[in-house]
Scaffold this active site. Sequence first.
Site, short mmCIF file in Angstrom:
data_model
loop_
_atom_site.label_atom_id
_atom_site.label_comp_id
_atom_site.label_asym_id
_atom_site.label_seq_id
_atom_site.Cartn_x
_atom_site.Cartn_y
_atom_site.Cartn_z
N LYS A 160 -4.41 -11.14 -6.09
CA LYS A 160 -5.55 -11.31 -5.18
C LYS A 160 -6.76 -10.50 -5.66
O LYS A 160 -6.58 -9.39 -6.14
CB LYS A 160 -5.10 -10.82 -3.80
CG LYS A 160 -6.03 -11.11 -2.67
CD LYS A 160 -5.53 -10.44 -1.41
CE LYS A 160 -5.75 -8.94 -1.46
NZ LYS A 160 -5.44 -8.22 -0.24
N LYS B 153 0.81 -1.23 0.00
CA LYS B 153 0.00 0.00 0.00
C LYS B 153 0.84 1.27 0.00
O LYS B 153 0.33 2.34 -0.34
CB LYS B 153 -0.97 0.00 1.19
CG LYS B 153 -1.92 -1.18 1.09
CD LYS B 153 -3.26 -0.92 1.71
CE LYS B 153 -4.29 -1.86 1.11
NZ LYS B 153 -4.96 -2.73 2.01
N LYS C 169 -10.94 -5.06 -3.35
CA LYS C 169 -12.00 -4.06 -3.46
C LYS C 169 -11.63 -2.99 -4.49
O LYS C 169 -12.49 -2.38 -5.09
CB LYS C 169 -12.23 -3.38 -2.10
CG LYS C 169 -12.79 -4.29 -1.02
CD LYS C 169 -12.97 -3.53 0.31
CE LYS C 169 -13.17 -4.45 1.50
NZ LYS C 169 -12.29 -4.20 2.63
P1 TYM Z 1 -10.15 -6.48 4.72
O1 TYM Z 1 -11.27 -5.52 4.91
O2 TYM Z 1 -9.10 -6.14 3.73
O3 TYM Z 1 -10.73 -7.90 4.35
C1 TYM Z 1 -11.75 -8.50 5.13
C2 TYM Z 1 -11.56 -9.99 5.16
O4 TYM Z 1 -11.61 -10.54 3.83
C3 TYM Z 1 -10.45 -11.32 3.58
N1 TYM Z 1 -10.10 -11.21 2.17
C4 TYM Z 1 -10.00 -12.24 1.33
N2 TYM Z 1 -10.15 -13.57 1.52
C5 TYM Z 1 -9.98 -14.37 0.45
N3 TYM Z 1 -9.65 -13.91 -0.79
C6 TYM Z 1 -9.49 -12.59 -1.03
N4 TYM Z 1 -9.19 -12.13 -2.24
C7 TYM Z 1 -9.66 -11.70 0.07
N5 TYM Z 1 -9.57 -10.34 0.19
C8 TYM Z 1 -9.83 -10.06 1.49
C9 TYM Z 1 -9.37 -10.74 4.48
O5 TYM Z 1 -8.32 -11.64 4.71
C10 TYM Z 1 -10.17 -10.40 5.73
O6 TYM Z 1 -10.33 -11.55 6.54
N6 TYM Z 1 -7.15 -5.64 8.57
C11 TYM Z 1 -8.39 -6.29 8.20
C12 TYM Z 1 -9.56 -5.83 9.06
C13 TYM Z 1 -9.31 -5.99 10.52
C14 TYM Z 1 -9.30 -7.19 11.25
C15 TYM Z 1 -9.01 -6.83 12.60
C16 TYM Z 1 -9.52 -8.53 10.90
C17 TYM Z 1 -9.04 -4.97 11.38
N7 TYM Z 1 -8.85 -5.48 12.64
C18 TYM Z 1 -8.95 -7.78 13.61
C19 TYM Z 1 -9.45 -9.49 11.94
C20 TYM Z 1 -9.15 -9.11 13.24
C21 TYM Z 1 -8.69 -5.96 6.76
O7 TYM Z 1 -8.28 -4.96 6.27
O8 TYM Z 1 -9.49 -6.83 6.12
#
Ligand code: TYM
Length: 326
Positions: free
Chosen positions: A194, A111, A197
């Site tokens: 990957k 990022k 969004k």
């Molecule tokens: P975020 O918002 O990027 O993604 C949310 C969840 O979706 C999963 N994910 C995927 N899984 C499979 N294939 C993909 N292409 C894919 N893209 C995203 C992510 O692994 C995630 O589980 N930092 C985290 C949010 C967060 C969080 C936490 C999660 C903040 N605090 C504490 C767990 C515990 C995030 O940005 O996820």
Amino acid sequence: MARVLSGIKPTGTLTLGNYIGALKRFPAFQTLHNSFIFIADLHALTLPIDPEVLKKNAFDLAAFYLAAGLDPEKTTLFLQSQVSAHAELNTILTNYAYMGEMARMTQFKEKSEAKKEQAIGLGLFTYPVLMAADILLYDAEIVPVGEDQRQHVELTRDLAQRFNHRYGDVLVMPKAELSKVGARVMSLSDPTKKMSKSDPKGNIELSEDLASVRKKIMSAVTDSDTIVRYDVAQKPGISNLMTIYASLKEISLENVEKTFAGQTYGMFKKAVADVVCEELQQLQERYQSIVASGLVHHVLKQGAQRAQSIANATLQRVKAAVGLWL
Ligand code: TYM
């Protein structure tokens, strides 16, 4: 009952990757475990975002949590920014995290890659510390996430261990919980990347028009071979579609291979499009009725109250351990 915690950032419309890797799996935990699922809106501020878009995304995410089957009586659903203990524990924990380990985080590198050092926000750099606070506040043992968050959960473990080494058994050690199939759903236009969004060409959004979803799947990049076989190195596109199909049908990859033996890529893609559209149609219908019910704000308010009482207790434990006045 073990505590389960996970969250999603409201930075854009949810994708099929978010759904398969995380969201779809959340409801299963609420019957057996004490489950906390939240909207990581503070994390959404780490990259520029329009205030109205952020508010709308957070609301939509809450509605999608409910549409996916989370029951607010069984799962504590809340907004991260409404539980101030997240920010407070973050402040305390930054003192135990090292700049070197932050700089090694893959997501930070990705990022910040295109930016000059002067323009990289500190919040982006210390992102994993806030995530560690999110997890540790609830004494969560199980953290269901996709593959891309595994490194952040590992860092949370390192921080917890470092803290406990110094102050005794204060923090509970969490563990990332990844699905066997679907922990990394790939882009439909470039299956070596990957699904994210921020890539509307290669992703499928949960609120997307179904005709557009079908079109994207039918034109997903594959190879010039004709056999439906799981082989990520040689056949990343087909392997990705197999992963999507297997995850939504809840069957094994071997089973997918068997089912489509002797069939063309066109036939297979049509079957994938059918299963994705069917799932999204149901989800979108439930989302619409949840929005119409007007219940979202109430659920989040109640969730924040429950979350606060748990999170504040952990914060008190931490404050006492490090020598802050209560
Ligand atoms: P975020 O918002 O990027 O993604 C949310 C969840 O979706 C999963 N994910 C995927 N899984 C499979 N294939 C993909 N292409 C894919 N893209 C995203 C992510 O692994 C995630 O589980 N930092 C985290 C949010 C967060 C969080 C936490 C999660 C903040 N605090 C504490 C767990 C515990 C995030 O940005 O996820």
